[in-house]
Design a protein around this motif. Structure first.
Motif, PDB file in Angstrom:
ATOM      1  N   ALA A 291       2.126   5.956  -7.455  1.00 47.66           N
ATOM      2  CA  ALA A 291       1.145   6.808  -8.124  1.00 47.66           C
ATOM      3  C   ALA A 291       1.512   8.279  -7.982  1.00 47.66           C
ATOM      4  N   SER A 292       1.984   8.665  -6.806  1.00 49.97           N
ATOM      5  CA  SER A 292       2.329  10.066  -6.550  1.00 49.97           C
ATOM      6  C   SER A 292       3.513  10.512  -7.390  1.00 49.97           C
ATOM      7  N   PHE A 293       4.596   9.713  -7.374  1.00 51.43           N
ATOM      8  CA  PHE A 293       5.788  10.080  -8.133  1.00 51.43           C
ATOM      9  C   PHE A 293       5.535  10.023  -9.634  1.00 51.43           C
ATOM     10  N   PHE A 294       4.777   9.025 -10.071  1.00 48.82           N
ATOM     11  CA  PHE A 294       4.480   8.925 -11.498  1.00 48.82           C
ATOM     12  C   PHE A 294       3.731  10.168 -11.961  1.00 48.82           C
ATOM     13  N   PHE A 295       2.765  10.593 -11.162  1.00 45.38           N
ATOM     14  CA  PHE A 295       1.998  11.781 -11.527  1.00 45.38           C
ATOM     15  C   PHE A 295       2.885  13.029 -11.513  1.00 45.38           C
ATOM     16  N   LEU A 296       3.708  13.163 -10.477  1.00 49.00           N
ATOM     17  CA  LEU A 296       4.523  14.375 -10.327  1.00 49.00           C
ATOM     18  C   LEU A 296       5.568  14.523 -11.428  1.00 49.00           C
ATOM     19  N   VAL A 297       6.282  13.427 -11.754  1.00 51.33           N
ATOM     20  CA  VAL A 297       7.417  13.557 -12.674  1.00 51.33           C
ATOM     21  C   VAL A 297       7.079  13.226 -14.126  1.00 51.33           C
ATOM     22  N   ARG A 298       5.873  12.719 -14.373  1.00 50.75           N
ATOM     23  CA  ARG A 298       5.513  12.383 -15.754  1.00 50.75           C
ATOM     24  C   ARG A 298       4.268  13.118 -16.258  1.00 50.75           C
ATOM     25  N   ILE A 299       3.366  13.473 -15.367  1.00 52.35           N
ATOM     26  CA  ILE A 299       2.115  14.108 -15.794  1.00 52.35           C
ATOM     27  C   ILE A 299       2.052  15.578 -15.391  1.00 52.35           C
ATOM     28  N   ALA A 300       2.314  15.861 -14.120  1.00 51.16           N
ATOM     29  CA  ALA A 300       2.213  17.240 -13.634  1.00 51.16           C
ATOM     30  C   ALA A 300       3.209  18.167 -14.318  1.00 51.16           C
ATOM     31  N   VAL A 301       4.322  17.616 -14.788  1.00 53.23           N
ATOM     32  CA  VAL A 301       5.352  18.447 -15.428  1.00 53.23           C
ATOM     33  C   VAL A 301       5.049  18.739 -16.895  1.00 53.23           C
TER      34      VAL A 301
ATOM     35  N   LEU B 146       0.816  -1.204   0.000  1.00 55.53           N
ATOM     36  CA  LEU B 146       0.000   0.000   0.000  1.00 55.53           C
ATOM     37  C   LEU B 146       0.856   1.262   0.000  1.00 55.53           C
ATOM     38  N   VAL B 147       1.897   1.270   0.844  1.00 57.98           N
ATOM     39  CA  VAL B 147       2.786   2.441   0.901  1.00 57.98           C
ATOM     40  C   VAL B 147       3.493   2.643  -0.434  1.00 57.98           C
ATOM     41  N   ASN B 148       4.001   1.541  -0.996  1.00 60.81           N
ATOM     42  CA  ASN B 148       4.677   1.657  -2.288  1.00 60.81           C
ATOM     43  C   ASN B 148       3.702   2.083  -3.384  1.00 60.81           C
ATOM     44  N   GLY B 149       2.468   1.584  -3.311  1.00 62.33           N
ATOM     45  CA  GLY B 149       1.473   1.945  -4.310  1.00 62.33           C
ATOM     46  C   GLY B 149       1.172   3.435  -4.303  1.00 62.33           C
ATOM     47  N   VAL B 150       1.044   4.001  -3.107  1.00 63.76           N
ATOM     48  CA  VAL B 150       0.797   5.445  -2.989  1.00 63.76           C
ATOM     49  C   VAL B 150       1.988   6.232  -3.522  1.00 63.76           C
ATOM     50  N   ALA B 151       3.202   5.789  -3.150  1.00 58.38           N
ATOM     51  CA  ALA B 151       4.409   6.472  -3.614  1.00 58.38           C
ATOM     52  C   ALA B 151       4.546   6.374  -5.135  1.00 58.38           C
TER      53      ALA B 151
ATOM     54  N   ILE C 138      -8.418   0.238  -3.627  1.00 63.05           N
ATOM     55  CA  ILE C 138      -9.242   0.913  -2.613  1.00 63.05           C
ATOM     56  C   ILE C 138     -10.548   0.163  -2.398  1.00 63.05           C
ATOM     57  N   ARG C 139     -11.162  -0.258  -3.493  1.00 62.25           N
ATOM     58  CA  ARG C 139     -12.413  -1.014  -3.368  1.00 62.25           C
ATOM     59  C   ARG C 139     -12.182  -2.349  -2.672  1.00 62.25           C
ATOM     60  N   SER C 140     -11.043  -3.003  -2.991  1.00 63.92           N
ATOM     61  CA  SER C 140     -10.731  -4.290  -2.368  1.00 63.92           C
ATOM     62  C   SER C 140     -10.452  -4.139  -0.887  1.00 63.92           C
ATOM     63  N   SER C 141      -9.757  -3.048  -0.506  1.00 58.01           N
ATOM     64  CA  SER C 141      -9.393  -2.843   0.900  1.00 58.01           C
ATOM     65  C   SER C 141     -10.624  -2.683   1.787  1.00 58.01           C
TER      66      SER C 141
ATOM     67  N   MET D 126      -0.531   6.304 -16.766  1.00 56.41           N
ATOM     68  CA  MET D 126      -1.122   6.931 -15.592  1.00 56.41           C
ATOM     69  C   MET D 126      -2.569   6.497 -15.430  1.00 56.41           C
ATOM     70  N   ARG D 127      -3.266   6.359 -16.529  1.00 60.18           N
ATOM     71  CA  ARG D 127      -4.651   5.892 -16.490  1.00 60.18           C
ATOM     72  C   ARG D 127      -4.735   4.481 -15.911  1.00 60.18           C
ATOM     73  N   LYS D 128      -3.796   3.621 -16.330  1.00 57.50           N
ATOM     74  CA  LYS D 128      -3.775   2.256 -15.796  1.00 57.50           C
ATOM     75  C   LYS D 128      -3.470   2.251 -14.298  1.00 57.50           C
ATOM     76  N   ILE D 129      -2.544   3.111 -13.883  1.00 56.17           N
ATOM     77  CA  ILE D 129      -2.190   3.184 -12.469  1.00 56.17           C
ATOM     78  C   ILE D 129      -3.386   3.648 -11.636  1.00 56.17           C
ATOM     79  N   LEU D 130      -4.102   4.648 -12.115  1.00 53.46           N
ATOM     80  CA  LEU D 130      -5.274   5.144 -11.397  1.00 53.46           C
ATOM     81  C   LEU D 130      -6.360   4.077 -11.303  1.00 53.46           C
ATOM     82  N   ARG D 131      -6.555   3.342 -12.382  1.00 51.97           N
ATOM     83  CA  ARG D 131      -7.540   2.260 -12.346  1.00 51.97           C
ATOM     84  C   ARG D 131      -7.137   1.195 -11.336  1.00 51.97           C
ATOM     85  N   GLY D 132      -5.831   0.898 -11.275  1.00 53.12           N
ATOM     86  CA  GLY D 132      -5.354  -0.072 -10.299  1.00 53.12           C
ATOM     87  C   GLY D 132      -5.534   0.421  -8.873  1.00 53.12           C
TER      88      GLY D 132
END
Length: 263
Positions: free
Chosen positions: A181-191, A174-179, A245-248, A234-240
């Motif tokens: 998604a966050s890093f992928f968004f920051l360094v590949r999408i937000a930029v 879970l911790v790695n998953g959050v990290a 979240i639904r499974s948890s 990024m779309r695949k990561i968000l879907r995952g």
């Protein structure tokens, strides 16, 4: 196109050799001694494990060097198109050697680690980086692209946790998953807006028109190609993430620490 200089060729070749050495020698040797579960993996899993270790090492080395250049290289800040490319060429040379190595490994082990989107990604990057290495152009933009490598270790770690038997709802996952998604968004999408605003700022200037038509085409086409793939991933990561979240919500709290291969 101008021929590559000898130092650039040497850096690229050394990066290629080191990548191959890590894949075939260093990673298997260390993994067998540091991670006992490595010995229980199938040949296919070991192949992908070795490939992802090389990817992680490359991402950390290039990513940190990229950040240093971005923060302290004033030459490319002042002139993002024609600024002194010395440090950027070194970093791009390391990446080029790795990309060639990884591309060859994907082709050779296609049934294990072959992926058509990664082939497109590697070829697009190599095409653009050739102009950087041969002509020393667009150093700021080439270096900016390498920021994307900061997301790679987390993507690879997700696979490592999975193959080692960590439950997808375990604390580590879970911790790695959050990290991830966050890093992928920051360094590949937000930029993306920052990158294209910089591109727009030099469009039409004298520095821009000094570029050959081929260089301009490679710069724009490869940038768009890479960003389309980043958005798809990024779309695949968000879907995952949404699936997790639904499974948890449907799992009992005591299951969150399940780790069948380690316990």
């Amino acid at each position: 196109m101008e021929p590559l200089s000898i130092p650039v060729v040497l850096v690229t070749f050394c990066s290629f050799l080191v990548s191959q050495w890590i894949f075939h020698v260093a990673c298997p040797w260390l993994s067998e001694r540091l991670v006992p579960a490595y010995l229980t993996l199938t040949h296919m899993q070991r192949t992908e494990w070795n490939s992802r270790v090389v990817s992680t090492v490359h991402a950390l080395v290039v990513g940190l060097f990229c950040l240093y250049i971005l923060l302290f290289d004033d030459a490319i800040k002042k002139d993002p198109v024609w600024g002194d490319p010395t440090l950027v060429k070194l970093n791009v040379g390391v990446t080029t050697g790795y990309l060639i190595s990884d591309l060859l490994l994907m082709v050779y082990f296609w049934d294990f680690i072959g992926e058509k989107y990664f082939v497109v990604h590697h070829l697009a990057a190599l095409y653009a980086y050739y102009y950087v290495l041969s002509q020393g152009i667009l150093p700021y933009f080439a270096n900016f692209r390498l920021l994307a490598e900061f997301s790679t270790p987390f993507v690879n770690q997700r696979w490592f946790l999975h193959v080692l038997g960590f439950h997808k709802l375990s604390n580590f996952s879970l911790v790695n998953g959050v990290a991830m998604a966050s890093f992928f968004f920051l360094v590949r999408i937000a930029v993306i807006p920052v990158y294209y605003s910089q591109m727009y700022s030099v469009y039409g200037t004298q520095a821009f028109y000094r570029l050959t038509l081929g260089a301009r085409s490679a710069w724009i086409f490869c940038s768009l190609c890479l960003d389309v793939m980043n958005i798809m991933w990024m779309r695949k990561i968000l879907r995952g993430c949404l699936k997790i979240i639904r499974s948890s919500r449907s799992q009992k709290p005591e299951m969150l620490l399940t780790n069948p291969k380690i316990d």
